[in-house]
Design a protein around this motif. Structure first.
Motif, PDB file in Angstrom:
ATOM      1  N   GLN A   9       0.819  -1.202   0.000  1.00  0.00           N
ATOM      2  CA  GLN A   9       0.000   0.000   0.000  1.00  0.00           C
ATOM      3  C   GLN A   9       0.860   1.263   0.000  1.00  0.00           C
ATOM      4  O   GLN A   9       0.410   2.331  -0.409  1.00  0.00           O
ATOM      5  CB  GLN A   9      -0.917   0.008   1.226  1.00  0.00           C
ATOM      6  CG  GLN A   9      -1.872  -1.187   1.296  1.00  0.00           C
ATOM      7  CD  GLN A   9      -2.806  -1.265   0.112  1.00  0.00           C
ATOM      8  OE1 GLN A   9      -3.327  -0.249  -0.347  1.00  0.00           O
ATOM      9  NE2 GLN A   9      -3.012  -2.476  -0.398  1.00  0.00           N
ATOM     10  N   LYS A  10       2.118   1.128   0.440  1.00  0.00           N
ATOM     11  CA  LYS A  10       2.990   2.295   0.569  1.00  0.00           C
ATOM     12  C   LYS A  10       4.140   2.302  -0.431  1.00  0.00           C
ATOM     13  O   LYS A  10       4.698   3.365  -0.717  1.00  0.00           O
ATOM     14  CB  LYS A  10       3.557   2.359   1.989  1.00  0.00           C
ATOM     15  CG  LYS A  10       2.500   2.569   3.072  1.00  0.00           C
ATOM     16  CD  LYS A  10       3.141   2.628   4.457  1.00  0.00           C
ATOM     17  CE  LYS A  10       2.101   2.849   5.547  1.00  0.00           C
ATOM     18  NZ  LYS A  10       2.715   2.889   6.905  1.00  0.00           N
ATOM     19  N   GLU A  11       4.501   1.128  -0.938  1.00  0.00           N
ATOM     20  CA  GLU A  11       5.665   1.079  -1.823  1.00  0.00           C
ATOM     21  C   GLU A  11       5.501   0.018  -2.901  1.00  0.00           C
ATOM     22  O   GLU A  11       4.574  -0.796  -2.868  1.00  0.00           O
ATOM     23  CB  GLU A  11       6.935   0.806  -1.003  1.00  0.00           C
ATOM     24  CG  GLU A  11       6.864  -0.436  -0.153  1.00  0.00           C
ATOM     25  CD  GLU A  11       8.002  -0.517   0.860  1.00  0.00           C
ATOM     26  OE1 GLU A  11       8.862   0.370   0.875  1.00  0.00           O
ATOM     27  OE2 GLU A  11       8.009  -1.496   1.629  1.00  0.00           O
ATOM     28  N   VAL A  12       6.409   0.051  -3.857  1.00  0.00           N
ATOM     29  CA  VAL A  12       6.411  -0.872  -4.982  1.00  0.00           C
ATOM     30  C   VAL A  12       7.813  -1.455  -5.114  1.00  0.00           C
ATOM     31  O   VAL A  12       8.812  -0.720  -5.029  1.00  0.00           O
ATOM     32  CB  VAL A  12       6.025  -0.161  -6.303  1.00  0.00           C
ATOM     33  CG1 VAL A  12       5.982  -1.150  -7.450  1.00  0.00           C
ATOM     34  CG2 VAL A  12       4.700   0.561  -6.164  1.00  0.00           C
ATOM     35  N   LEU A  13       7.891  -2.750  -5.311  1.00  0.00           N
ATOM     36  CA  LEU A  13       9.177  -3.391  -5.573  1.00  0.00           C
ATOM     37  C   LEU A  13       9.368  -3.506  -7.077  1.00  0.00           C
ATOM     38  O   LEU A  13       8.446  -3.893  -7.807  1.00  0.00           O
ATOM     39  CB  LEU A  13       9.230  -4.785  -4.949  1.00  0.00           C
ATOM     40  CG  LEU A  13       9.082  -4.904  -3.434  1.00  0.00           C
ATOM     41  CD1 LEU A  13       9.228  -6.364  -3.017  1.00  0.00           C
ATOM     42  CD2 LEU A  13      10.127  -4.055  -2.726  1.00  0.00           C
ATOM     43  N   TYR A  14      10.592  -3.182  -7.518  1.00  0.00           N
ATOM     44  CA  TYR A  14      10.928  -3.312  -8.935  1.00  0.00           C
ATOM     45  C   TYR A  14      12.132  -4.230  -9.084  1.00  0.00           C
ATOM     46  O   TYR A  14      13.066  -4.193  -8.273  1.00  0.00           O
ATOM     47  CB  TYR A  14      11.268  -1.953  -9.547  1.00  0.00           C
ATOM     48  CG  TYR A  14      10.107  -0.988  -9.625  1.00  0.00           C
ATOM     49  CD1 TYR A  14       9.109  -1.143 -10.585  1.00  0.00           C
ATOM     50  CD2 TYR A  14      10.028   0.104  -8.750  1.00  0.00           C
ATOM     51  CE1 TYR A  14       8.053  -0.242 -10.664  1.00  0.00           C
ATOM     52  CE2 TYR A  14       8.970   1.002  -8.820  1.00  0.00           C
ATOM     53  CZ  TYR A  14       7.987   0.820  -9.779  1.00  0.00           C
ATOM     54  OH  TYR A  14       6.939   1.704  -9.858  1.00  0.00           O
ATOM     55  N   LEU A  15      12.100  -5.032 -10.139  1.00  0.00           N
ATOM     56  CA  LEU A  15      13.235  -5.870 -10.507  1.00  0.00           C
ATOM     57  C   LEU A  15      13.433  -5.727 -12.008  1.00  0.00           C
ATOM     58  O   LEU A  15      12.570  -6.120 -12.809  1.00  0.00           O
ATOM     59  CB  LEU A  15      12.975  -7.341 -10.155  1.00  0.00           C
ATOM     60  CG  LEU A  15      12.844  -7.689  -8.670  1.00  0.00           C
ATOM     61  CD1 LEU A  15      12.212  -9.055  -8.500  1.00  0.00           C
ATOM     62  CD2 LEU A  15      14.214  -7.655  -8.001  1.00  0.00           C
TER      63      LEU A  15
ATOM     64  N   LYS B 171       6.255   9.389  -2.897  1.00  0.00           N
ATOM     65  CA  LYS B 171       7.198  10.180  -3.697  1.00  0.00           C
ATOM     66  C   LYS B 171       7.396   9.474  -5.035  1.00  0.00           C
ATOM     67  O   LYS B 171       8.417   8.822  -5.258  1.00  0.00           O
ATOM     68  CB  LYS B 171       8.532  10.320  -2.964  1.00  0.00           C
ATOM     69  CG  LYS B 171       8.410  10.977  -1.591  1.00  0.00           C
ATOM     70  CD  LYS B 171       9.755  10.978  -0.884  1.00  0.00           C
ATOM     71  CE  LYS B 171       9.649  11.581   0.515  1.00  0.00           C
ATOM     72  NZ  LYS B 171      10.959  11.542   1.227  1.00  0.00           N
ATOM     73  N   PRO B 172       6.413   9.550  -5.923  1.00  0.00           N
ATOM     74  CA  PRO B 172       6.461   8.783  -7.174  1.00  0.00           C
ATOM     75  C   PRO B 172       7.650   9.103  -8.071  1.00  0.00           C
ATOM     76  O   PRO B 172       8.005   8.304  -8.926  1.00  0.00           O
ATOM     77  CB  PRO B 172       5.127   9.141  -7.856  1.00  0.00           C
ATOM     78  CG  PRO B 172       4.675  10.407  -7.206  1.00  0.00           C
ATOM     79  CD  PRO B 172       5.191  10.370  -5.819  1.00  0.00           C
TER      80      PRO B 172
ATOM     81  N   GLN C 107       9.586   4.415 -14.249  1.00  0.00           N
ATOM     82  CA  GLN C 107       9.699   3.602 -13.032  1.00  0.00           C
ATOM     83  C   GLN C 107      11.056   3.773 -12.350  1.00  0.00           C
ATOM     84  O   GLN C 107      11.201   3.442 -11.167  1.00  0.00           O
ATOM     85  CB  GLN C 107       9.486   2.116 -13.358  1.00  0.00           C
ATOM     86  CG  GLN C 107       8.082   1.766 -13.837  1.00  0.00           C
ATOM     87  CD  GLN C 107       7.945   1.831 -15.350  1.00  0.00           C
ATOM     88  OE1 GLN C 107       8.716   2.525 -16.030  1.00  0.00           O
ATOM     89  NE2 GLN C 107       6.963   1.120 -15.889  1.00  0.00           N
ATOM     90  N   LEU C 108      12.071   4.283 -13.081  1.00  0.00           N
ATOM     91  CA  LEU C 108      13.407   4.462 -12.513  1.00  0.00           C
ATOM     92  C   LEU C 108      13.531   5.759 -11.711  1.00  0.00           C
ATOM     93  O   LEU C 108      14.568   6.009 -11.090  1.00  0.00           O
ATOM     94  CB  LEU C 108      14.464   4.440 -13.619  1.00  0.00           C
ATOM     95  CG  LEU C 108      14.777   3.041 -14.183  1.00  0.00           C
ATOM     96  CD1 LEU C 108      15.493   3.160 -15.522  1.00  0.00           C
ATOM     97  CD2 LEU C 108      15.618   2.251 -13.198  1.00  0.00           C
TER      98      LEU C 108
ATOM     99  N   SER D 113      17.583   6.481  -6.453  1.00  0.00           N
ATOM    100  CA  SER D 113      17.906   7.906  -6.509  1.00  0.00           C
ATOM    101  C   SER D 113      19.028   8.272  -5.553  1.00  0.00           C
ATOM    102  O   SER D 113      19.692   9.302  -5.714  1.00  0.00           O
ATOM    103  CB  SER D 113      16.655   8.735  -6.194  1.00  0.00           C
ATOM    104  OG  SER D 113      15.607   8.430  -7.084  1.00  0.00           O
ATOM    105  N   LYS D 114      19.243   7.429  -4.550  1.00  0.00           N
ATOM    106  CA  LYS D 114      20.298   7.698  -3.576  1.00  0.00           C
ATOM    107  C   LYS D 114      21.676   7.296  -4.091  1.00  0.00           C
ATOM    108  O   LYS D 114      22.686   7.518  -3.430  1.00  0.00           O
ATOM    109  CB  LYS D 114      19.996   6.952  -2.276  1.00  0.00           C
ATOM    110  CG  LYS D 114      18.643   7.332  -1.660  1.00  0.00           C
ATOM    111  CD  LYS D 114      18.336   6.489  -0.436  1.00  0.00           C
ATOM    112  CE  LYS D 114      16.946   6.816   0.126  1.00  0.00           C
ATOM    113  NZ  LYS D 114      16.609   5.981   1.302  1.00  0.00           N
ATOM    114  N   THR D 115      21.708   6.633  -5.262  1.00  0.00           N
ATOM    115  CA  THR D 115      22.982   6.226  -5.843  1.00  0.00           C
ATOM    116  C   THR D 115      23.425   7.264  -6.863  1.00  0.00           C
ATOM    117  O   THR D 115      22.673   8.157  -7.243  1.00  0.00           O
ATOM    118  CB  THR D 115      22.851   4.863  -6.524  1.00  0.00           C
ATOM    119  OG1 THR D 115      21.924   4.988  -7.614  1.00  0.00           O
ATOM    120  CG2 THR D 115      22.326   3.813  -5.553  1.00  0.00           C
TER     121      THR D 115
END
Length: 724
Positions: free
Chosen positions: A487-493, A668-669, A507-508, A675-677
């Protein structure tokens, strides 16, 4: 009518089969009577309702011509088939001697009624389609020779020399007393039938020793009568008679289907009523392969929209069965193929959701049971479900162009290819049931080190990632830094298998990569969890959009690094327009990249054979079919390339799979954990998951959920249904 009235016990090797002797000296165990089949039992003829299963000739890692099935396999399967409630096994062609030895051995030791055999005789199918003339001497001679071999094999009275792709050896087990009938030929190509009728219009009659044509027959039907008569002649040499039929299917049925959109699917008829016994006391019956999704008139023909089932729903399958039965009147009729596959992929859509694929094992069982009940309710002499075991080598029209090299299909199971997964007995890749997608990492921890690999990927939100694979899937397990809340986040692979792909995408979250991704998995809410494919890599869109012009494409999406990931789709119906069809029909496609959350543990009450992923607290597990990652043959490390124009594709050898994981924050879509990298992110520096090529497969068999469902129906249907 039967000429004789005497009966006796027929003995062979301490086995006994009650049969009847005609005055002409032939033994009979089965015969046709009116619109049904009868068995001679307890010194009288009694109704017999066929509850059968079709048995193929292959195992994973093999093609049927390699004849890999052993006697112990047959014996094990016979016990399972018997327990399911089936009373007939149909085979399409001559099996090795071990098959007949096993059938005789099994029936000798079992209590109660034996398992009966319906023996198929394979016609020169490829030559018939190529030459389009059944009367060619080479075709007739090859078919006659096959008939002689088949009769000799069943009666244990032949030694067949070794032949490429054919059964051979010393046949000494006499399975003839367990035979229910002969099933001659294969599904007939309508163009071949039409051409044969045209070329040999003056040969539309056959008067044989045991079978003949009526005055309405065509040249092809006369040829068929000759072949059926040849079977009868060969069997009579063994002192037996059994009911005769030939293979037929809906495409060449004798009915008219004005609602069928494709002319070729209603081009010509092969009519069983145009052939009749001349001197064959065991009789003759009609048989058809009838599926609820093919041809397309099952959805479109108004004439089939008039019948409702017990639930009050328009049921075109039931309507068709009723029409076909009415046409054949007093002739027994069997549906010798029916069923749906439990597969990830779909190839055709059917009425009432009876599609060719896209079903869980539970749904497969429920639909197959419904179809079998309808076959019984409509007064048929029985039904034979397709099929007993999964067959990895099979191909189907909407995935076969993407399975390259095509001669390696048997080395992996493409769950998008529905034809491979019709089995009631599942043939599962080796980690199925070992790595269960249930959010519990304990099975990963127990796995041998050489069977898995830890990926050294440093991305915020992920503590560790493990990968494994087998003949069907790529598996991943991720340990997160915190419990996952969709409900709060999405996992991406993201997956990189070959140079090219999307280096940027919404999505990036604004991050640019140094190497592109071919596919992208999103895990979140149920409706959004899926796998997508880079738009310029999307081989479905490249084939049906760019090459055929059946679906719209955008030039910018066909360019490198388009930034767009398309839903993963399969075609289920091609665009049709006159003159090939009667009116215009648009292209039909289904989204096959939806990822279902659930458990793949077969011991769990909530088991879902189509489940792809599960999460519990910090542990996420997922399995991905090879083709959805762009693989055309994982056994040789072959992937689809970005190259290739027109209707053909080129492939490349992958150096492995690079996996890029990240997490999206719904609040924060425009920002992700990537983004921290630093940018660009160096995908090329990620470790690649690699594996050696393989020439041998590891698999295990397990009864699907459909087995117990069909078992209940098979046990409920009794011969008394014929006396209603």
């Amino acid at each position: 009518m039967v000429a004789g009235i005497s009966s006796f016990w027929w003995f062979w090797d301490s086995s006994r089969v009650e049969s009847m002797e005609t005055t002409s000296g032939f033994q009979m165990k089965f015969r046709t009577a009116g619109d049904h089949i009868e068995v001679y039992q307890n010194q009288k003829w009694q109704p017999f309702f066929v509850k059968g299963v079709n048995l193929g000739a292959s195992l994973p890692g093999h093609y049927p011509g390699e004849l890999p099935i052993k006697k112990e396999d047959y014996l094990r399967w016979f016990a399972m088939i018997d327990e399911m409630g089936a009373n007939v096994i149909r085979v399409y062609t001559i099996h090795p001697p071990e098959f007949y030895e096993a059938l005789v051995a099994y029936n000798r030791q079992k209590e109660g009624d034996p398992l009966y055999l319906m023996q198929g005789i394979w016609s020169p199918e490829e030559m018939l389609i190529e030459k389009k003339d059944a009367y060619l001497p080479q075709i007739r001679e090859e078919f006659r020779h096959e008939i002689q071999d088949a009769v000799g094999a069943v009666y244990g009275d032949i030694t067949i020399p070794e032949r490429q792709g054919k059964a051979s050896g010393k046949y000494r087990a006499n399975a003839g007393p367990y035979l229910i009938g002969w099933h001659t030929g294969t599904e007939w190509d309508p163009v071949m039938v039409q051409n044969t009728n045209k070329l040999h219009a003056k040969s539309a009659s056959y008067q044989g020793e045991h079978f003949q044509t009526t005055g309405k027959s065509t040249a092809f039907e006369a040829w068929l009568a000759e072949m059926v008569d040849t079977v009868a002649k060969e069997e009579s040499k063994q002192g037996w008679q059994h009911p005769m039929t030939f293979t037929n299917w809906v495409t060449t049925d004798p009915l008219s289907h004005p609602g069928e959109p494709i002319y070729q699917e209603d081009l010509v008829s092969v009519d069983p009523t145009h052939i009749q016994p001349a001197s064959w006391d065991a009789g003759y019956f009609a048989s058809y392969h009838v599926y609820p999704y093919y041809p397309d008139f099952f959805r479109y023909d108004p004439a089939l929209q008039q019948v409702k089932n017990g639930e009050g729903e328009i049921d075109t399958y039931k309507a068709y069965l009723r029409q076909l039965k009415a046409y054949h009147k007093d002739l027994p009729i069997l549906v010798t193929e029916f069923g749906v596959p439990a597969s990830w992929g779909t190839a055709h859509l059917g009425n009432l959701g009876r599609d060719q694929g896209g079903h869980t094992e539970k749904e497969q069982g429920e639909i197959n049971a419904e179809l079998m009940r309808e076959i019984g309710e409509e007064g048929y002499a029985g039904g034979i479900v397709f099929a007993w075991q999964d067959e990895w080598f099979k191909k189907t029209w909407n995935t076969m162009r993407f399975e390259l090299p095509e001669d390696r299909r048997s080395f992996w199971i493409n769950v998008l290819t529905n034809e491979s997964l019709f089995g009631i007995l599942g043939m599962y890749p080796n980690k199925d049931g070992v790595l269960n997608m249930d959010g519990d990492r304990s099975d990963w921890d127990k796995m041998q080190p050489e069977e898995k690999k830890k990926l050294n990927v440093t991305v915020p939100g992920y503590e560790e990632i493990w990968m494994a694979h087998d003949e069907g899937y790529v598996y991943l397990m991720a340990q997160l830094e915190h419990s996952f809340d969709p409900q709060k986040e999405v996992l991406y692979l993201g997956f990189d298998t070959t140079p090219g792909g999307n280096r940027h995408a919404k999505q990036l979250g604004g991050v640019t990569l140094d190497e592109g991704l071919e596919t992208l998995i999103t895990l979140g809410k149920d409706e959004e969890s899926d796998i997508r494919i880079a738009s310029n890599y999307d081989f479905h869109a490249r084939l049906y959009g760019k090459a055929y012009g059946m679906i719209p494409t955008k030039d910018q999406e066909l360019r490198d690094d388009s930034g767009v990931f398309n839903p993963w789709k399969l075609a289920v119906g091609l665009e049709m327009e006159p003159p090939d069809s009667k009116k215009y029909y648009p292209m039909e496609e289904v989204e096959v990249g939806k990822l279902l959350r659930g458990t793949t543990n077969p011991a769990d009450a909530n088991y879902n054979s189509l489940a792809a992923w599960q999460v519990k607290d910090k542990v996420v597990e997922i399995r991905v079919p090879w083709m959805l990652l762009g693989f055309t043959d994982p056994s040789s490390l072959t992937v689809m390339s970005y190259q290739g124009e027109g209707k053909t594709f080129k492939t490349a050898t992958t150096k492995g799979i690079r996996v890029l994981p990240w997490i999206g924050d719904r609040a924060k879509p425009d920002s992700t954990s990537l983004s921290k990298t630093t940018a660009p992110f160096h995908v090329t520096q990620l470790p690649a998951y690699t594996w050696p090529t393989w020439e041998q497969v590891r698999y295990h068999e397990r009864m699907k959920q459909s087995y117990s469902i069909l078992q209940k129906t098979y046990r409920e249907i009794q011969p008394s249904i014929l006396q209603k």
